[in-house]
Design a protein around this motif. Structure first.
Motif, PDB file in Angstrom:
ATOM      1  N   LEU A 102       0.855  -1.183   0.000  1.00 33.09           N
ATOM      2  CA  LEU A 102       0.000   0.000   0.000  1.00 33.09           C
ATOM      3  C   LEU A 102       0.891   1.234   0.000  1.00 33.09           C
ATOM      4  CD1 LEU A 102      -2.476  -1.073   2.849  1.00 33.09           C
ATOM      5  CD2 LEU A 102      -2.631  -1.575   0.411  1.00 33.09           C
ATOM      6  N   ALA A 144      -7.193   1.418  -0.717  1.00 34.73           N
ATOM      7  CA  ALA A 144      -7.243  -0.041  -0.758  1.00 34.73           C
ATOM      8  C   ALA A 144      -8.631  -0.505  -0.346  1.00 34.73           C
ATOM      9  CB  ALA A 144      -6.190  -0.646   0.168  1.00 34.73           C
ATOM     10  N   ALA A 184      -5.438  -0.781  -4.697  1.00 36.33           N
ATOM     11  CA  ALA A 184      -5.053  -2.073  -4.117  1.00 36.33           C
ATOM     12  C   ALA A 184      -6.327  -2.823  -3.747  1.00 36.33           C
ATOM     13  CB  ALA A 184      -4.169  -1.874  -2.895  1.00 36.33           C
ATOM     14  N   SER A 200      -2.049  -5.070  -6.411  1.00 34.89           N
ATOM     15  CA  SER A 200      -1.683  -3.732  -5.965  1.00 34.89           C
ATOM     16  C   SER A 200      -1.154  -2.945  -7.154  1.00 34.89           C
ATOM     17  CB  SER A 200      -0.614  -3.784  -4.868  1.00 34.89           C
ATOM     18  OG  SER A 200      -0.116  -2.486  -4.600  1.00 34.89           O
TER      19      SER A 200
END
Length: 613
Positions: free
Chosen positions: A245, A251, A432, A456
């Protein structure tokens, strides 16, 4: 004291008039759950806060048509009757942003739960009003400016040590600027005390207190947005190496019931290298939120040894709380995060879960009789999700400091179906996607992040940082091991049909190494002191050790040595257990492990060569 806040006092002063842009008092025409129709509205504005009924229920104007307004109420409307008053405030739903937020627990519209308990006991009663951070607490204020200074929006004029971990930097509101004409000395002050007075070019004076107000639905301005180039280091191997991340990134953490969404977010809140955590419990079950509220104050921040609450804000909005407040809680959390970002802090938001927030949108939309889209969600669901996630980012703030807001949103698809609208639309706006897998969770493989369905988009952005701070070949190793995991998936389909024994030794080795990656690297024990958090250097050394074993074993298999000889239980077991046996502060064990691997395969190859002769 039951203080309904600044907005209510202002509204009461303006009853029956439209002075200062505040509309006249209207009346309730219809009540449908949290949705109320206001009649005879005059001077009302869309998104304006209003007080509804005798209990002065907090509400917001959604739409206006002629003399009628549709209003959503943030509190229970039981007992509300037609004909009761609707009092305008002249302001949108806004937060008081100042010292006292860190370590506090709020509901969805920034009312502190502890203060509400004092007022109404164990159940939240209606009409408490828009109470906020404690106005009576005195803070030690260090004034940073002098008379005659020219200040612009975003500049710091004073500091307060909010907790032992966080220095609160009081900033000039973004739209205010001018010359300092009055300034008080450093000392103890309350929130409402004026400490600095500015005079702008038009001669108007602006009083700077220990807080500023900001409308929750308006993103706070910044000097510039910057490219994401630094990772949010979490200490969780599956994230830091495989699906990293970025600080300032977004995310999604989707997963069905029991897959570990909340536990994964707790780990990220505790161990990530964000300066401040904002945890939003949005529409979760009451017992789950109770566990969060009881556990968080007991947690110790591993980096400082102080309570984790000294850098945490909790927003609790359970599934039985008013649905409109649930919809607002997401905006409350992101606005608080942006405020601390503007001071130069790196903030991580845990939203648990955005599915419950979307359900709140759906319920309100249904009561408004709007045309439903897929599965009953409103047609504007994608744009609302985009507005939320796009408030993340790595920025240079107005006070020339670097800060970031990282958003990690849990998604709870019914039955674990990732094709449902909230998950599908969230996927469009995040970089992500950390797909939680029920089978992994039931097999006690945590974090239960499926390494085949997750991705990701920060790999390229972070590759330079990883090469500079971890190793030159870390990105190549990651790609190599992901290829092994994908290859194993294909091979297991064959194994399920005809068994493993029919595979050639090279492919059987791929399966063995894949198991090693999953059990020795991706699986992590949150209850083990060496494994709950793993520094990046150790993560790389673990991956490198598995790679050394793989290359030596592959070489042996190519030499014609049987897989039964190549796969040594003691060696493979020691590699799996390295996460427990090698401490996080002493990596010398990796050298010994490498020597053991080399010694075993050197001996095996020598033995095979002698046998071949």
């Amino acid at each position: 004291m039951n203080d309904s806040g600044y907005n209510l006092r202002k509204a009461q002063k303006c009853k029956g008039s439209s002075v200062g842009g505040v509309g006249k008092i209207a009346s309730v025409g219809m009540v449908n759950g949290p949705v109320v129709r206001g009649d005879s509205v005059e001077g009302f504005k869309v998104r304006e806060m209003v007080m509804v009924g005798k209990k002065k229920l907090l509400a917001e104007v959604i739409s206006i048509e002629g003399e009628h307004a549709v209003i959503q109420v943030y509190e229970e409307t039981e007992g509300l009757k037609t004909g009761e008053e609707i009092v305008p405030t002249g302001k949108p739903l806004s937060l008081k942003l100042g010292p006292g937020m860190i370590g506090n627990i709020f509901d969805g519209i920034q009312r502190p739960l502890e203060r509400m308990e004092e007022i109404s006991g164990g159940f939240i009663s209606e009409g408490i009003g828009l109470i906020s951070i404690d106005p009576d607490k005195e803070w030690d204020v260090e004034i940073e400016v002098s008379k005659g200074d020219i200040l612009k929006g975003g500049q710091i004029y004073a500091t307060v040590q909010e907790t032992s971990l966080i220095q609160h930097r009081l900033m000039v509101p973004p739209k205010v600027s001018g010359e300092v004409v009055e300034v008080r000395e450093s000392g103890k002050y309350k929130l409402e005390d004026e400490v600095v007075i500015l005079r702008d070019d038009s001669g108007a004076e602006h009083e700077l207190r220990l807080y500023q107000e900001w409308a929750v639905r308006d993103p706070r301005p910044v000097e510039s947005r910057m490219t994401i180039s630094k990772p949010l280091v979490t200490g969780q191997r599956v994230l830091d190496i495989f699906f990293p991340l970025g600080k300032g990134g977004t995310a999604a953490l989707p997963g069905g019931f029991g897959t570990g969404k909340t536990m994964t977010q707790h780990q990220l809140a505790k161990w990530s290298d964000a300066d401040i955590i904002v945890y939003i419990g949005c529409g979760e079950r009451g017992n789950e939120m109770t566990e969060v509220l009881e556990d968080f104050p007991k947690l110790i921040d591993p980096k400082s040894g102080k309570p984790l609450m000294e850098r945490t804000i909790l927003i609790a909005n359970t599934s039985n709380m008013p649905v409109a407040a649930r919809e607002a809680s997401i905006y409350t959390g992101i606005t608080m995060a942006e405020y601390y970002r503007d001071m130069g802090y790196h903030v991580a938001i845990m939203a648990d879960s955005t599915s419950r927030w979307a359900e709140a949108l759906r319920e309100i939309s249904g009561r408004l009789e709007e045309m439903p889209a897929e599965e009953g969600y409103p047609a504007y669901l994608p744009s609302r999700l985009a507005q939320f996630y796009e408030r993340a980012g790595y920025v240079s703030s107005l006070c020339k400091k670097e800060g970031s807001v990282t958003v990690i949103g849990a998604v709870s698809p019914p039955g674990g179906d990732f094709s449902e609208p909230v998950t599908e639309n969230t996927k469009r706006f995040v970089n992500a996607f950390l797909a939680l897998d029920r089978n992994l969770a039931y097999a006690r493989h945590y974090p239960a992040i499926n390494y085949l369905n997750s991705y990701s988009g920060y790999i390229k952005m972070l590759s330079d940082w990883m090469k500079d701070n971890v190793s030159d070949n870390i990105i190549d190793l990651r790609a190599k091991f992901l290829d092994i995991l994908h290859e194993e998936k294909k091979l297991m389909e064959i194994v399920e049909l005809v068994g493993e024994d029919v595979l050639p030794d090279g492919q059987r080795l791929t399966i063995e190494i894949s198991r090693l990656i999953k059990n020795g690297f991706l699986q992590q024990n949150a209850l083990h002191k060496e494994d709950t958090y793993v520094p990046l250097e150790k993560q790389y050394l673990m991956l490198q050790t598995i790679d050394i074993l793989y290359e030596r074993a592959k070489k042996a298999v190519k030499s014609g040595i049987a897989i039964s000889q190549v796969r040594n239980d003691a060696i493979f077991s020691s590699v799996v257990k390295m996460k427990y046996n090698i401490p996080n502060d002493d990596f010398s064990g990796f050298k010994k492990l490498k020597e053991d691997i080399d010694a075993f395969y050197d001996g095996l190859e020598k033995k095979y060569e002698e046998y071949a002769k």
